[in-house]
Scaffold this active site. Structure first.
Site, PDB file in Angstrom:
ATOM      1  N   CYS A 259       0.802  -1.214   0.000  1.00 24.41           N
ATOM      2  CA  CYS A 259       0.000   0.000   0.000  1.00 24.41           C
ATOM      3  C   CYS A 259       0.843   1.277   0.000  1.00 24.41           C
ATOM      4  O   CYS A 259       0.462   2.270  -0.594  1.00 24.41           O
ATOM      5  CB  CYS A 259      -0.972  -0.010   1.154  1.00 24.41           C
ATOM      6  SG  CYS A 259      -0.186  -0.315   2.728  1.00 24.41           S
TER       7      CYS A 259
ATOM      8  N   ASP B 160      -8.346   5.665  -1.796  1.00 25.33           N
ATOM      9  CA  ASP B 160      -7.437   4.573  -1.461  1.00 25.33           C
ATOM     10  C   ASP B 160      -6.982   3.903  -2.741  1.00 25.33           C
ATOM     11  O   ASP B 160      -7.700   3.083  -3.313  1.00 25.33           O
ATOM     12  CB  ASP B 160      -8.142   3.561  -0.547  1.00 25.33           C
ATOM     13  CG  ASP B 160      -7.168   2.558   0.034  1.00 25.33           C
ATOM     14  OD1 ASP B 160      -6.013   2.517  -0.450  1.00 25.33           O
ATOM     15  OD2 ASP B 160      -7.546   1.824   0.965  1.00 25.33           O
TER      16      ASP B 160
ATOM     17  N   HIS C 281      -1.785   0.169   7.116  1.00 27.09           N
ATOM     18  CA  HIS C 281      -2.212   0.592   5.795  1.00 27.09           C
ATOM     19  C   HIS C 281      -1.812   2.056   5.580  1.00 27.09           C
ATOM     20  O   HIS C 281      -1.499   2.766   6.523  1.00 27.09           O
ATOM     21  CB  HIS C 281      -3.741   0.438   5.680  1.00 27.09           C
ATOM     22  CG  HIS C 281      -4.250   0.519   4.281  1.00 27.09           C
ATOM     23  ND1 HIS C 281      -3.715  -0.200   3.249  1.00 27.09           N
ATOM     24  CD2 HIS C 281      -5.282   1.234   3.737  1.00 27.09           C
ATOM     25  CE1 HIS C 281      -4.364   0.065   2.143  1.00 27.09           C
ATOM     26  NE2 HIS C 281      -5.319   0.939   2.419  1.00 27.09           N
TER      27      HIS C 281
END
Lengths: 651, 317
Positions: A407, A467, A451
């Site tokens: 991520c 995201d 994350h």
């Protein structure tokens, strides 16, 4: 001469075994020499006990004691603190074993053992070590019985059994003390300063690999108990540090702006309330669902909507907080938002060029954003736990050659693309998702749920969350980490990794285990000042007042002792009513200091009363006569007469 | 010293009679009332008595006087190292007139047999006596001859550390219901002894108080004494403690338990009671158990004897 009462070989076996088990879990923490010297000294003492070795001469003992201090100093660099103190104690315990010559020395060693057992709590506070310590305490108690003369007539098994019973008997008092003893503010066990060197968690910065490093860790980040239904997994963005600045590789720093005050616009619904139990992570920030709408006690909200404590969190922390999932931060001025456009000079040239081209081709910002996300989605980008190492320009290399990342790679690349196109963007780190534990009815968030995502500034909407990882691996967001990377959940046996049933079993086992740990954390380790206050408030005791605590402690211990005494007395109280009446008669005399001995028969006792206290002769003789007849004789007498006689007897 | 507790006395005549025996024996054996009472109780319980003491403190006199007072026939066997079983049991001699072997009964065929210094004889002679004690009969050359109905052995022995003794093994000690000792007389008793007449002569001067039939009646009464549940609880608590306590080498056997019961019954009868009290057990327990109970190696240093230690440890339930 104390030497005439040397502890026997058997007693030395007990002593050495108990001490070895006390030290054993510390072996990994002790310097090698300390463990070895303890073992050698204990073996030497055993050899002496069996007559195979001679006891150490006096000069050697003095030398060893004098050598310990420099040895500790040389290996630990200090004489103070946790590790040095432990090393010193362990080495001296070995010495004390070697010079155990009398029962008194042996008692000292067992007391040292009781003390050393507690030091395990300075390092670990889990259930397993707690159970181990309990067993060792039982063993030391049995050792104490072995040293005491009478204990030797029991078999070792019975000695252990009695020791276990003794420890069990002490348990109610221990529980009372645990509940009622005044708590200190601050951590009870993690006192020394070297205790926090190895905690895992998000740092205040982000670089390629810093989040994926956490993805391998099963360690617990925090647990959450929702008041009401939990939101869907895809909505669970746990907000942590917000990153504005980049040097091209590492992202860092947030706004050091003024503390944000929450507007008092409660009550329009949509608020989610929950309690978080945060594991210590040695940082100042707290985690809350995006976006926090309240500040827990003792914390503030900064401009980036990040909850901050004044000091780093070094013990497990419980806090209650509210969040609003529908709100976005829009407290940033246009001038500060401009800071979210900065890119280091000359960095990421290829990416910036591509961004410029795409921006020119797009009609508006929204189309451009969709274009970038579509690029992630359509080109062969992979979401992986083990991204290749990036050496050059991390963003360019990721975008155009490796295309494999976690991520943080996606978030960083996306932010660069936004900033290059003139859209203010910043990175938010934190955790996403979590595993719901149906046993404990709480959400468990592990380190591997760490994350990073992006927030874009839009004039009318504020900071909007995007995201980019969701574009590459939608399941990561919708179903959580386990679904995205199923290998991470496999049982440790490789052959079972593909077996769905085994996976399910393994998952159940892990959930039960964590529920147990959570209970331990909440109620044993987490039982601090706050919890004590809450619990005792329910029974109307103000834990903040020491006098009330002391009173409650005294009363409850007295009460429990009284209950125990009553129970013992009930057990001794005879079922025979005749005997009960006679005991009452004896009890009445006892108040006049005329005591009936346990082995004194009724006739002897009566004769003694007649001889020494003629004033009670008539009544005593009547009662004794009735008692003897009813208990030992023909039972022709009437028990009512005995009852009346005893009742009327007032010495 | 039975202060006003006559209310518990249910056999006043028996008690008076037995008190009279004790008193009369007491005029010969001076200052030893407790030992005399125990010996009498032993006899009433149909048990055999072992008196252990140094020579010259009146062991033989006690046995002799007791037999006389009870109106029993008395025989004395002096045990020596060359004593043979035939010297005790009797011997068959060829009778020329009858043209047959005729049995000449040995001294064992008496109502009271005094086996003096029993541990001086060889184990063979000892066992002849002890077998007769146990069986109540003598088998000689295939013919069984019953011993008298009232058969009572009083054995005396010197403390076993004296020279030339064969200590009785534990299994044979167990045959004796009680073991008592006499000890030196008190100051006034000794003065009376020194000033008085010859003890043997005294015995001849008084009349027996009982006869065999009367004695057997008393022995029968002894067995009738009531043992309540509570009393048996106490007895069993003592037995169990002796078996479980680490300070004793071996506990009390069931036979010891029966010995305690019967002795206590005799003691209660002597007090004129028809039921047993804990005090009865406490009174006879040392005499009954001292030769059965041995300390283990880790005996507590403070206790005086095994039996008093046992009594002190077990509370009356």
């Amino acid at each position: 001469m104390s030497k005439t009462r040397l502890p026997s070989p058997e007693q030395m076996h007990w002593l050495c075994t108990a001490m070895a088990l006390v030290i054993a879990p510390h072996l990994t923490r002790l310097p090698l020499w300390a463990g070895i010297s303890f073992a050698l000294l204990a073996l030497w003492r055993l050899g002496v006990a069996h007559g195979r070795c001679t006891p150490p001469p006096r000069w050697l003992r003095v030398f060893l004691v004098l050598a310990i201090l420099p040895a500790v100093y040389l290996s630990q660099g200090t004489l103070f603190g946790r590790s040095a103190g432990l090393t010193l104690l362990a080495a001296l315990a070995g010495m004390k074993l070697l010079e155990t010559h009398s029962p008194r020395d042996a008692y000292v060693v067992t007391l040292l053992g009781f003390f050393l057992v507690i030091t395990h709590f300075l390092y670990q506070q889990n259930i397993a070590i707690g159970l181990y310590m309990l067993l060792v305490v039982v063993l030391i108690t049995a050792t104490l019985m072995s040293i005491h003369g009478h204990g030797l007539s029991l078999t070792p098994r019975r000695r252990l059994r009695y020791a276990g019973i003794l420890v069990l008997q002490a348990f109610p008092i221990a529980l009372l003390l645990f509940l009622l003893f005044p708590r200190l503010p601050g951590p009870l066990w993690g006192l020394p300063k070297d205790a926090y060197s190895a905690v895992t968690g998000l740092g205040g910065t982000m670089s390629p690999g810093s989040v994926s490093r956490l993805s391998l860790s099963d360690a617990v980040a925090f647990r959450v108990k929702f008041e009401g239904a939990a939101p869907p997994v895809s909505a669970l963005y746990w907000r942590g540090p917000v990153l504005w600045n980049t040097d091209g590789r590492t992202w860092s720093g947030g706004a050091q702006g003024p503390t944000h005050r929450l507007a008092n616009d409660r009550g329009n619904g949509g608020e989610i309330s929950y309690t978080v139990t945060l594991e210590p992570h040695n940082q100042r920030w707290l985690y809350a669902l995006d976006l926090p709408a309240s500040t827990p006690r003792g914390s503030v909200l900064n401009e980036d909507f990040q909850l901050l404590k004044r000091k780093a969190i070094r013990q497990r922390l419980r806090y209650r907080v509210h969040s609003r999932l529908d709100q976005r931060p829009h407290n940033t001025s246009a001038r500060s938002a401009a800071r979210a456009l900065a890119l280091p000079q000359g960095a990421h040239p290829a990416s910036r060029a591509l961004a410029q081209r795409w921006r020119d081709e797009s009609d508006n910002e929204a189309a451009y954003i969709q274009r970038v996300l579509a690029h992630f989605r359509q080109q062969p980008f992979y979401y992986t736990l083990r991204p290749p190492l990036l050496n050059g320009d991390t963003v360019d290399e990721f975008m155009f050659s490796s295309r494999r990342g976690f991520c943080e790679h996606y978030a960083a690349a996306f932010t660069v693309f936004m900033r290059a196109a003139g859209i203010p963007a910043r990175i938010v780190t934190g955790y996403q998702g979590g595993e719901y534990n149906p046993l404990g009815q709480y959400l468990l968030v592990r380190q591997r749920d760490a994350h990073a995502w992006v927030e874009l500034w839009q004039q009318d909407r504020g900071w909007v969350r995007i995201d980019p990882t969701a574009a590459v691996s939608p399941s990561r967001i919708e179903l959580g980490m386990d679904a995205a990377i199923p290998q991470s959940l496999g049982p440790p046996l490789l052959g079972l990794a593909d077996n769905a049933t085994a996976r399910e079993l393994w998952r159940n086992f892990r959930q039960s285990w964590d529920a147990l740990n959570n209970g331990w954390n909440q109620w044993v380790l987490g039982y601090g000042m706050e919890r004590q206050r809450q619990l005792l408030a329910r029974i109307h005791i103000d834990a903040r007042k020491l006098s009330e605590l002391a009173l409650a402690l005294a009363i409850s211990i007295t009460l429990s002792m009284a209950i125990l005494a009553l129970w013992l007395w009930r057990r001794r109280a005879p079922s025979d009513p005749v005997l009960r009446l006679y005991r009452r008669f004896c009890h009445k005399l006892k108040r006049r200091r005329i005591k009936c001995g346990p082995t004194e028969g009724p006739l002897d006792f009566c004769q003694r009363i007649v001889r020494q206290h003629p004033e009670f002769a008539t009544e005593a003789m009547e009662i004794s006569h009735l008692y003897i007849d009813l208990r030992y004789g023909t039972k022709r007498a009437d028990i009512m007469r005995l009852r009346q006689a005893v009742k009327a007897f007032h010495p | 010293m039975h202060l006003g507790l006559t209310a518990t006395t249910e056999h006043p005549q028996t008690r008076a009679l037995l008190d009279q025996i004790v008193q009369q024996v007491g005029t010969v054996v001076l200052g030893k009332e407790q030992t005399i009472r125990l010996s009498l109780a032993c006899l009433l319980a149909q048990g055999h008595l072992l008196i252990e003491d140094i020579p010259g403190v009146g062991k033989t006199t006690l046995a002799h006087t007791l037999a006389h007072a009870l109106g029993l026939g008395f025989q004395r066997i002096q045990f020596t190292s060359d004593l043979l079983p035939a010297d005790i049991l009797g011997v068959s001699v060829y009778d020329r007139d009858a043209v047959a072997f005729k049995f000449h009964p040995g001294p064992i065929f008496a109502e009271v047999v005094l086996a003096d210094e029993v541990n001086r004889a060889t184990p063979k002679a000892q066992s002849a006596l002890l077998e007769a004690m146990e069986e109540g009969q003598v088998t000689h050359e295939g013919e069984t001859r019953r011993l008298p109905e009232a058969f009572f052995v009083i054995a005396t022995q010197n403390p076993s550390h004296q020279i030339g003794t064969f200590p009785l093994p534990e299994s044979q000690l167990d045959r004796f219901l009680m073991r008592v000792d006499l000890g030196y007389p008190g100051r006034s008793a000794e003065r009376a002894l020194l000033q008085g007449r010859d003890r043997r002569e005294l015995i001849r001067h008084f009349e027996p108080i009982l006869d065999v039939a009367h004695l057997m009646d008393l022995q029968h009464q002894t067995h009738e004494i009531h043992a309540s549940e509570a009393w048996l609880d106490y007895l069993q608590a003592l037995l169990v403690y002796s078996r479980n306590a680490p300070e004793f080498h071996t506990g009390l056997s069931p036979r010891a338990g029966l010995a305690l019961l019967h002795s206590a019954q005799a003691w209660a009868l002597m007090a004129g009671r028809a039921h047993l009290l804990p005090e009865d057990l406490q009174a006879i327990l040392p005499a009954v158990t001292n030769h059965r109970l041995c300390w283990a190696s880790n005996a507590p240093a403070t206790a005086s004897s095994a039996s008093t230690h046992l009594l002190a440890q077990v509370a009356i339930p």
